[in-house]
Design a protein around this motif. Structure first.
Motif, mmCIF file in Angstrom:
data_model
loop_
_atom_site.group_PDB
_atom_site.id
_atom_site.type_symbol
_atom_site.label_atom_id
_atom_site.label_comp_id
_atom_site.label_asym_id
_atom_site.label_seq_id
_atom_site.Cartn_x
_atom_site.Cartn_y
_atom_site.Cartn_z
ATOM 1 N N ALA A 41 0.834 -1.203 0.000
ATOM 2 C CA ALA A 41 0.000 0.000 0.000
ATOM 3 C C ALA A 41 0.867 1.251 0.000
ATOM 4 C CB ALA A 41 -0.912 0.015 1.212
ATOM 5 N N VAL A 42 0.370 2.290 -0.655
ATOM 6 C CA VAL A 42 0.999 3.611 -0.617
ATOM 7 C C VAL A 42 -0.132 4.610 -0.447
ATOM 8 C CG1 VAL A 42 2.360 5.323 -1.865
ATOM 9 C CG2 VAL A 42 2.880 2.905 -2.160
ATOM 10 N N LYS A 43 -0.042 5.446 0.594
ATOM 11 C CA LYS A 43 -1.080 6.457 0.791
ATOM 12 C C LYS A 43 -0.475 7.750 1.318
ATOM 13 C CE LYS A 43 -2.473 5.227 5.479
ATOM 14 N NZ LYS A 43 -3.566 4.874 6.365
ATOM 15 N N LYS A 44 -1.106 8.859 0.970
ATOM 16 C CA LYS A 44 -0.676 10.164 1.469
ATOM 17 C C LYS A 44 -1.001 10.251 2.947
ATOM 18 C CE LYS A 44 -1.015 13.364 -2.378
ATOM 19 N NZ LYS A 44 -1.719 14.530 -2.903
ATOM 20 N N THR A 45 -0.172 10.983 3.667
ATOM 21 C CA THR A 45 -0.450 11.220 5.081
ATOM 22 C C THR A 45 -0.776 12.701 5.287
ATOM 23 O OG1 THR A 45 1.830 11.784 5.664
ATOM 24 C CG2 THR A 45 1.224 9.439 5.724
ATOM 25 N N LYS A 46 -1.240 13.014 6.469
ATOM 26 C CA LYS A 46 -1.530 14.401 6.813
ATOM 27 C C LYS A 46 -0.396 15.011 7.641
ATOM 28 C CE LYS A 46 -6.536 13.887 6.796
ATOM 29 N NZ LYS A 46 -7.770 14.048 7.568
ATOM 30 N N ILE A 47 0.763 14.371 7.614
ATOM 31 C CA ILE A 47 1.899 14.836 8.417
ATOM 32 C C ILE A 47 2.426 16.160 7.844
ATOM 33 C CG2 ILE A 47 4.258 14.327 9.132
ATOM 34 C CD1 ILE A 47 3.481 11.332 8.972
ATOM 35 N N ALA A 48 2.485 17.171 8.703
ATOM 36 C CA ALA A 48 2.979 18.480 8.282
ATOM 37 C C ALA A 48 4.476 18.604 8.537
ATOM 38 C CB ALA A 48 2.241 19.582 9.034
ATOM 39 N N GLU A 49 4.963 17.918 9.585
ATOM 40 C CA GLU A 49 6.355 18.079 9.975
ATOM 41 C C GLU A 49 6.795 16.843 10.760
ATOM 42 O OE1 GLU A 49 8.926 21.808 11.790
ATOM 43 O OE2 GLU A 49 6.772 21.751 12.065
ATOM 44 N N ILE A 50 8.100 16.594 10.763
ATOM 45 C CA ILE A 50 8.654 15.484 11.536
ATOM 46 C C ILE A 50 9.778 16.020 12.404
ATOM 47 C CG2 ILE A 50 9.847 13.259 11.450
ATOM 48 C CD1 ILE A 50 8.383 12.658 8.876
ATOM 49 N N PHE A 51 9.720 15.689 13.702
ATOM 50 C CA PHE A 51 10.783 16.059 14.640
ATOM 51 C C PHE A 51 11.582 14.795 14.948
ATOM 52 C CE2 PHE A 51 7.610 19.374 16.321
ATOM 53 C CZ PHE A 51 8.028 20.308 15.390
ATOM 54 N N TYR A 52 12.881 14.840 14.672
ATOM 55 C CA TYR A 52 13.735 13.665 14.843
ATOM 56 C C TYR A 52 14.463 13.689 16.184
ATOM 57 C CZ TYR A 52 13.047 13.123 9.834
ATOM 58 O OH TYR A 52 12.486 12.968 8.599
ATOM 59 N N ASP A 53 14.778 12.494 16.687
ATOM 60 C CA ASP A 53 15.578 12.318 17.893
ATOM 61 C C ASP A 53 16.371 11.029 17.697
ATOM 62 O OD1 ASP A 53 16.714 12.023 20.375
ATOM 63 O OD2 ASP A 53 14.827 11.753 21.450
ATOM 64 N N ALA A 54 17.679 11.144 17.564
ATOM 65 C CA ALA A 54 18.521 9.982 17.268
ATOM 66 C C ALA A 54 18.471 8.920 18.364
ATOM 67 C CB ALA A 54 19.963 10.428 17.046
ATOM 68 N N THR A 55 18.108 9.298 19.577
ATOM 69 C CA THR A 55 18.040 8.321 20.670
ATOM 70 C C THR A 55 16.710 7.575 20.696
ATOM 71 O OG1 THR A 55 17.194 9.960 22.242
ATOM 72 C CG2 THR A 55 19.589 9.720 22.090
ATOM 73 N N GLY A 56 15.741 8.036 19.912
ATOM 74 C CA GLY A 56 14.417 7.412 19.913
ATOM 75 C C GLY A 56 14.309 6.280 18.917
ATOM 76 N N ASP A 57 13.528 5.259 19.276
ATOM 77 C CA ASP A 57 13.320 4.127 18.375
ATOM 78 C C ASP A 57 11.854 3.939 18.013
ATOM 79 O OD1 ASP A 57 12.563 3.346 20.902
ATOM 80 O OD2 ASP A 57 13.412 1.339 20.760
ATOM 81 N N THR A 67 1.936 16.096 13.477
ATOM 82 C CA THR A 67 3.396 16.062 13.476
ATOM 83 C C THR A 67 3.851 14.690 13.958
ATOM 84 O OG1 THR A 67 3.563 18.424 13.922
ATOM 85 C CG2 THR A 67 5.476 17.101 14.450
ATOM 86 N N LEU A 68 4.829 14.117 13.280
ATOM 87 C CA LEU A 68 5.406 12.839 13.684
ATOM 88 C C LEU A 68 6.654 13.145 14.511
ATOM 89 C CD1 LEU A 68 4.822 9.800 13.190
ATOM 90 C CD2 LEU A 68 6.531 9.886 11.400
ATOM 91 N N VAL A 69 6.744 12.548 15.705
ATOM 92 C CA VAL A 69 7.853 12.815 16.616
ATOM 93 C C VAL A 69 8.566 11.512 16.929
ATOM 94 C CG1 VAL A 69 8.508 13.721 18.879
ATOM 95 C CG2 VAL A 69 6.608 14.754 17.637
ATOM 96 N N GLN A 70 9.870 11.490 16.708
ATOM 97 C CA GLN A 70 10.673 10.322 17.051
ATOM 98 C C GLN A 70 11.103 10.465 18.506
ATOM 99 O OE1 GLN A 70 14.296 9.973 14.808
ATOM 100 N NE2 GLN A 70 14.491 7.800 15.243
ATOM 101 N N ALA A 71 10.913 9.386 19.286
ATOM 102 C CA ALA A 71 11.256 9.429 20.703
ATOM 103 C C ALA A 71 11.387 8.015 21.262
ATOM 104 C CB ALA A 71 10.173 10.189 21.472
ATOM 105 N N ALA A 72 11.971 7.927 22.448
ATOM 106 C CA ALA A 72 12.140 6.635 23.118
ATOM 107 C C ALA A 72 10.873 6.213 23.852
ATOM 108 C CB ALA A 72 13.309 6.696 24.089
ATOM 109 N N ASP A 73 10.125 7.183 24.375
ATOM 110 C CA ASP A 73 8.897 6.879 25.105
ATOM 111 C C ASP A 73 7.945 8.077 25.028
ATOM 112 O OD1 ASP A 73 9.921 8.764 26.917
ATOM 113 O OD2 ASP A 73 10.690 7.231 28.271
ATOM 114 N N PHE A 74 6.780 7.923 25.650
ATOM 115 C CA PHE A 74 5.745 8.954 25.582
ATOM 116 C C PHE A 74 6.238 10.286 26.145
ATOM 117 C CE2 PHE A 74 2.167 11.369 27.198
ATOM 118 C CZ PHE A 74 1.267 11.312 26.158
#
Length: 149
Positions: A57-73, A99-106
């Protein structure tokens, strides 16, 4: 502004107990079209998957921005509302943004989101934060050597 597509990749994955299981995992890709998203996810996944795989499957998302964190999985989807005032009626208007946020926990997802929003002039309120099944994000990286050629 980036266009983010969710691509689901189906393949046989070796489990920790040694068993092989068919999985369908979501990945996020930065692309201009569905065709480019499919092409990019195929190229990104080739080094990581031995054997055959399909893009289910391929679909568009409504994500406006992504915040990265190298320590997050993990990846968390943060829905927040931008609050504006309608000058004619005087009523408060809320517009949802994702917004999609990369993180280790909540907790670190909340901290990373607030850190990413520093300097934002608009008033906003967090509506929800939820863990997603997203395995990885592949942003478009422009190679300056390719651009010069």
């Amino acid at each position: 502004m980036a266009l983010w597509f969710e691509c689901k990749v189906r393949y046989d994955k070796m489990q920790e107990n040694g068993a092989v299981k068919r999985v369908n995992e979501p990945y996020i890709v930065d692309a201009l079209s569905f065709t480019e998203a499919e092409s990019r996810i195929i190229e990104e996944m080739k080094p990581f998957i031995s054997g055959e795989f399909t893009i289910s499957a391929v679909k568009k998302t409504k994500i406006a921005e992504i915040f990265y964190d190298a320590t997050g999985d993990k990846y968390y989807m943060v829905k927040y509302n931008i609050i504006t005032l309608d000058e004619r009626s005087g009523a408060e208007k809320k517009s949802a943004v994702f917004t999609l946020v990369q993180a280790a926990d909540f907790d670190s997802a909340l901290v990373n989101f607030r850190e990413g929003m520093k300097g934002t002039l608009a008033d906003f309120e967090i509506a929800s934060i939820a863990e997603t099944p997203v395995m990885d994000v592949f942003a478009l990286e422009l190679d300056s050597k390719k651009d010069k050629e």
